[in-house]
Write a protein that holds these residues in place. Structure first.
Motif, PDB file in Angstrom:
ATOM      1  N   GLU A  83       0.832  -1.201   0.000  1.00 57.38           N
ATOM      2  CA  GLU A  83       0.000   0.000   0.000  1.00 57.38           C
ATOM      3  C   GLU A  83       0.868   1.253   0.000  1.00 57.38           C
ATOM      4  O   GLU A  83       0.607   2.211  -0.736  1.00 57.38           O
ATOM      5  CB  GLU A  83      -0.915  -0.009   1.228  1.00 57.38           C
ATOM      6  CG  GLU A  83      -1.888   1.159   1.292  1.00 57.38           C
ATOM      7  CD  GLU A  83      -2.772   1.105   2.528  1.00 57.38           C
ATOM      8  OE1 GLU A  83      -3.587   2.016   2.705  1.00 57.38           O
ATOM      9  OE2 GLU A  83      -2.636   0.138   3.311  1.00 57.38           O
ATOM     10  N   ALA A  84       1.907   1.255   0.817  1.00 61.56           N
ATOM     11  CA  ALA A  84       2.818   2.398   0.861  1.00 61.56           C
ATOM     12  C   ALA A  84       3.496   2.611  -0.488  1.00 61.56           C
ATOM     13  O   ALA A  84       3.678   3.745  -0.938  1.00 61.56           O
ATOM     14  CB  ALA A  84       3.867   2.184   1.952  1.00 61.56           C
ATOM     15  N   GLU A  85       3.871   1.525  -1.141  1.00 56.85           N
ATOM     16  CA  GLU A  85       4.536   1.654  -2.440  1.00 56.85           C
ATOM     17  C   GLU A  85       3.584   2.216  -3.497  1.00 56.85           C
ATOM     18  O   GLU A  85       3.967   3.058  -4.315  1.00 56.85           O
ATOM     19  CB  GLU A  85       5.095   0.310  -2.888  1.00 56.85           C
ATOM     20  CG  GLU A  85       5.870   0.390  -4.193  1.00 56.85           C
ATOM     21  CD  GLU A  85       6.876  -0.736  -4.361  1.00 56.85           C
ATOM     22  OE1 GLU A  85       7.635  -0.695  -5.340  1.00 56.85           O
ATOM     23  OE2 GLU A  85       6.911  -1.644  -3.514  1.00 56.85           O
ATOM     24  N   LEU A  86       2.344   1.772  -3.475  1.00 53.69           N
ATOM     25  CA  LEU A  86       1.365   2.302  -4.432  1.00 53.69           C
ATOM     26  C   LEU A  86       1.140   3.793  -4.207  1.00 53.69           C
ATOM     27  O   LEU A  86       1.122   4.590  -5.156  1.00 53.69           O
ATOM     28  CB  LEU A  86       0.042   1.542  -4.309  1.00 53.69           C
ATOM     29  CG  LEU A  86       0.045   0.077  -4.737  1.00 53.69           C
ATOM     30  CD1 LEU A  86      -1.327  -0.545  -4.515  1.00 53.69           C
ATOM     31  CD2 LEU A  86       0.455  -0.062  -6.194  1.00 53.69           C
ATOM     32  N   ILE A  87       0.961   4.199  -2.954  1.00 58.32           N
ATOM     33  CA  ILE A  87       0.712   5.605  -2.657  1.00 58.32           C
ATOM     34  C   ILE A  87       1.922   6.449  -3.032  1.00 58.32           C
ATOM     35  O   ILE A  87       1.782   7.564  -3.564  1.00 58.32           O
ATOM     36  CB  ILE A  87       0.349   5.776  -1.171  1.00 58.32           C
ATOM     37  CG1 ILE A  87      -0.996   5.104  -0.884  1.00 58.32           C
ATOM     38  CG2 ILE A  87       0.291   7.248  -0.791  1.00 58.32           C
ATOM     39  CD1 ILE A  87      -1.372   5.079   0.590  1.00 58.32           C
ATOM     40  N   ALA A  88       3.128   5.949  -2.770  1.00 59.67           N
ATOM     41  CA  ALA A  88       4.337   6.698  -3.133  1.00 59.67           C
ATOM     42  C   ALA A  88       4.432   6.897  -4.637  1.00 59.67           C
ATOM     43  O   ALA A  88       4.792   7.978  -5.115  1.00 59.67           O
ATOM     44  CB  ALA A  88       5.579   5.977  -2.604  1.00 59.67           C
ATOM     45  N   ASN A  89       4.104   5.866  -5.414  1.00 62.05           N
ATOM     46  CA  ASN A  89       4.148   6.011  -6.868  1.00 62.05           C
ATOM     47  C   ASN A  89       3.036   6.920  -7.373  1.00 62.05           C
ATOM     48  O   ASN A  89       3.235   7.675  -8.333  1.00 62.05           O
ATOM     49  CB  ASN A  89       4.066   4.634  -7.528  1.00 62.05           C
ATOM     50  CG  ASN A  89       5.409   3.942  -7.590  1.00 62.05           C
ATOM     51  OD1 ASN A  89       6.152   4.058  -8.552  1.00 62.05           O
ATOM     52  ND2 ASN A  89       5.745   3.214  -6.521  1.00 62.05           N
ATOM     53  N   MET A  90       1.865   6.867  -6.738  1.00 62.51           N
ATOM     54  CA  MET A  90       0.809   7.815  -7.087  1.00 62.51           C
ATOM     55  C   MET A  90       1.271   9.243  -6.824  1.00 62.51           C
ATOM     56  O   MET A  90       0.973  10.165  -7.596  1.00 62.51           O
ATOM     57  CB  MET A  90      -0.458   7.502  -6.285  1.00 62.51           C
ATOM     58  CG  MET A  90      -1.152   6.213  -6.709  1.00 62.51           C
ATOM     59  SD  MET A  90      -2.382   5.633  -5.510  1.00 62.51           S
ATOM     60  CE  MET A  90      -3.575   6.970  -5.573  1.00 62.51           C
ATOM     61  N   GLU A  91       2.023   9.434  -5.756  1.00 65.18           N
ATOM     62  CA  GLU A  91       2.535  10.765  -5.446  1.00 65.18           C
ATOM     63  C   GLU A  91       3.507  11.241  -6.523  1.00 65.18           C
ATOM     64  O   GLU A  91       3.496  12.419  -6.909  1.00 65.18           O
ATOM     65  CB  GLU A  91       3.226  10.758  -4.077  1.00 65.18           C
ATOM     66  CG  GLU A  91       3.594  12.141  -3.559  1.00 65.18           C
ATOM     67  CD  GLU A  91       2.380  12.974  -3.188  1.00 65.18           C
ATOM     68  OE1 GLU A  91       2.520  14.217  -3.141  1.00 65.18           O
ATOM     69  OE2 GLU A  91       1.295  12.405  -2.941  1.00 65.18           O
ATOM     70  N   MET A  92       4.345  10.345  -7.019  1.00 64.20           N
ATOM     71  CA  MET A  92       5.300  10.756  -8.058  1.00 64.20           C
ATOM     72  C   MET A  92       4.596  11.073  -9.375  1.00 64.20           C
ATOM     73  O   MET A  92       5.123  11.832 -10.187  1.00 64.20           O
ATOM     74  CB  MET A  92       6.374   9.679  -8.223  1.00 64.20           C
ATOM     75  CG  MET A  92       7.329   9.625  -7.032  1.00 64.20           C
ATOM     76  SD  MET A  92       8.741   8.512  -7.227  1.00 64.20           S
ATOM     77  CE  MET A  92       7.990   6.921  -6.894  1.00 64.20           C
TER      78      MET A  92
END
Length: 572
Positions: free
Chosen positions: A306-315
């Motif tokens: 979940e953290a990885e998905l949100i981080a990539n959405m942020e980028m």
């Protein structure tokens, strides 16, 4: 000696001074004398008008703007509050979200969208929620709270939470953050469509939307929160424990056929659910209920995935909102270049990117032209660090290697002429940027056989570059792949594109492929982990590279165990 109490009223033995006589009433500038024995009574004070809602809102905004702030970015937050107050000032403090003392259609629509901020990985935690009451002061407070939540959502959706340069000095992407006035006027004017307008501050790209869908899918599959799991001994298959019913409930393993409350056995079914959960949370997927697994099951932190998905959405928020229907995209962690025409991928191939110590920059630009049979002008840093030490040992080194040397403004210039050994290969693609990088061919073609292709000094080497040339010039251009390749071996040729083509050098460790499968890649430069940390997510677990699989669809992380090989003389 203690100080005496301050008196707020004169003691009985002390007379307060008499009030001064009232000034005579003016009448056309002439005062009429009054008999001393029959002074006229003072006129009654005129009743003060009740404050309007605009007055109350004005007062509340002044207090809000002046309230003390703590924590980070105090100056920026103070400026935001002032900008909001200024906007209301231009409206004579008319409310944005109220009609006749009740929330209007725009308020209801915006609040519905704000309630789903987490769907886009946004967070309004800690911000007061708007509560519309019948009390005028309460309505003024609710008006301000809704305004600040709308501004926060739109700014976060646009990428305000992280300054990309804080993540990496070679990240040139810079999100465009709208002003509070632009946010509020557009959302409030949308009426019943305010939520749609607010949501549109998120990235519009299909890549972002696909990650958002995968985030929702992941959250649906995570165990429901039903309170913490008590601490206790480590559990393995076959053991019994009073906590097992809670674990079964977490994973929805209760059935009508079995009395879950009495089933204390930690069986293979429970262990399989625990192992599946451990994978998603970056824990060893043993199926053994450990102390760390209990902590994760009890909530409080998002999963590793979940953290990885949100981080990539942020980028994605750093990318231009309009990337161009015809464009080139290079995804650094995927080691891939893709060409798009009318938003459809028409060509794809392997690339070699910068080593972690010499990373490829992240930015967007426009390809203007290509050069066939290029010279390679060696960057001064490579001359200094790699060539001069060899030249000291062997004064003929540069000549033997085929390099040309001359001085310019008192500085040594080294360049490599066109030819089969040229480090840039036979063709390079030129786009203006602050990093002196470009896409180009390479004579070291065997390096494309590696999975972890991080060997360059920052430039991007392209496999089958003449295929990329065809994709850049377009299907209707007279500059076909074969025609461009026929120029190899002669003089240097410059070929302009019919019109500049957008190029985006990106960094995404999570993306959804054409088959709707979530793909994960190693965090080559550590940017995903840093973004997750900056967002306050449980990001330290992102340093691992475990394969992740979720039953409802395939999720694959490509990784490579090969050690980084020594750099060949490929100085880009």
């Amino acid at each position: 000696m203690p100080e005496p109490f301050l008196q707020t009223q004169a003691p009985a033995s002390v007379q307060a001074p008499a009030a001064p006589p009232a000034a005579p009433k003016a009448d056309d500038g002439i005062s009429s004398p009054q008999p001393a024995s029959s002074a006229a009574p003072a006129p009654a004070a005129a009743p003060q008008p009740a404050p309007t809602f605009a007055d109350l809102l004005h007062k509340a905004l002044d207090a809000f703007a002046a309230a003390p702030l703590e924590g980070r970015d105090v100056k920026e937050r103070r400026e935001l509050r002032a900008a909001v107050a200024d906007l209301y000032g231009t409206r004579q403090y008319a409310p944005l979200w109220l009609d006749d003392g009740k929330p209007n259609a725009a308020a209801k629509s915006a609040m519905a969208r704000l309630a789903h901020a987490g769907d886009d990985g946004l967070s309004l935690d800690g911000m007061p929620a708007p509560v519309f009451t019948q009390d005028a002061d309460g309505l003024a407070t609710a008006e301000i709270n809704l305004t600040m939540q709308v501004v926060a959502y739109a700014r976060q959706a646009s990428g305000s939470r992280i300054e990309p340069l804080r993540i990496g000095r070679l990240i040139g992407a810079k999100p465009a953050i709208p002003a509070p006035s632009a946010i509020l006027t557009s959302v409030a004017a949308a009426g019943a469509d305010a939520g749609t307008v607010l949501e549109a501050f998120n990235p519009p790209q299909a890549g972002y939307r696909a990650l958002r869908d995968k985030l929702a899918e992941l959250r649906r599959e995570m165990p429901t929160a039903r309170g913490p799991i008590p601490r206790g001994p480590t559990l393995r298959v076959g053991m019994s424990d009073p906590r097992v019913p809670l674990i079964r409930a977490k994973f929805g393993l209760d059935t009508a056929q079995e009395s879950a409350s009495k089933n204390l056995r930690y069986d293979t079914r429970v262990a399989a659910a625990v192992a599946h959960f451990q994978k998603a949370y970056g824990l060893p997927a043993s199926g053994v209920l450990t102390t760390r697994t209990i902590a994760a099951l009890s909530g409080g932190q998002p999963s590793r995935l979940e953290a990885e998905l949100i981080a990539n959405m942020e980028m994605w928020r750093w990318m231009p909102r309009d990337m161009g229907k015809n464009r080139i995209e290079v995804n650094i962690p995927d080691f891939t270049v893709r060409a798009f025409r009318d938003d459809k991928m028409v060509w794809s191939n392997k690339v070699i990117v910068g080593k972690p110590k010499t990373p490829t920059p992240v930015f967007s630009s426009l390809i203007h032209y290509v050069i066939v049979n290029p010279y390679w002008n060696v960057p001064p840093s490579i001359v200094r660090k790699e060539m001069l030490p060899k030249l000291e040992q062997d004064p003929t080194y540069l000549a033997r290697m085929g390099f040309e040397t001359f001085t310019r403004h008192g500085h040594l210039v080294v360049r490599q002429p066109p030819g089969p050994k040229n480090a840039l290969g036979r063709i390079k693609f030129i786009f203006p940027n602050d990093y002196a990088v470009y896409l180009h061919d390479t004579p070291a073609r065997h390096l494309f056989n590696d999975k972890r292709r991080a060997f360059s000094h920052g430039c991007v080497r392209v496999d089958e570059p003449f295929g990329l040339a065809q994709a850049v010039f377009g299907p209707d251009s007279r500059w076909t792949e074969q025609r461009v390749e026929r120029l190899v071996g002669g003089a240097r040729h410059y070929i302009n594109l019919p019109e500049p083509m957008p190029i985006h050098i990106e960094y995404f460790t999570a993306f959804v492929d054409a088959d709707n499968h979530l793909q994960l890649r190693d965090d080559l430069y550590g940017y995903t982990r840093k973004v997750a940390l900056a967002l306050g997510l449980e990001s330290r677990r992102l340093q691992g590279h475990e394969a992740v699989s979720i039953e409802s669809r395939r999720i694959k992380r490509r990784r490579s165990a090969q050690p980084e090989r020594p750099s060949e003389f490929a100085p880009d």
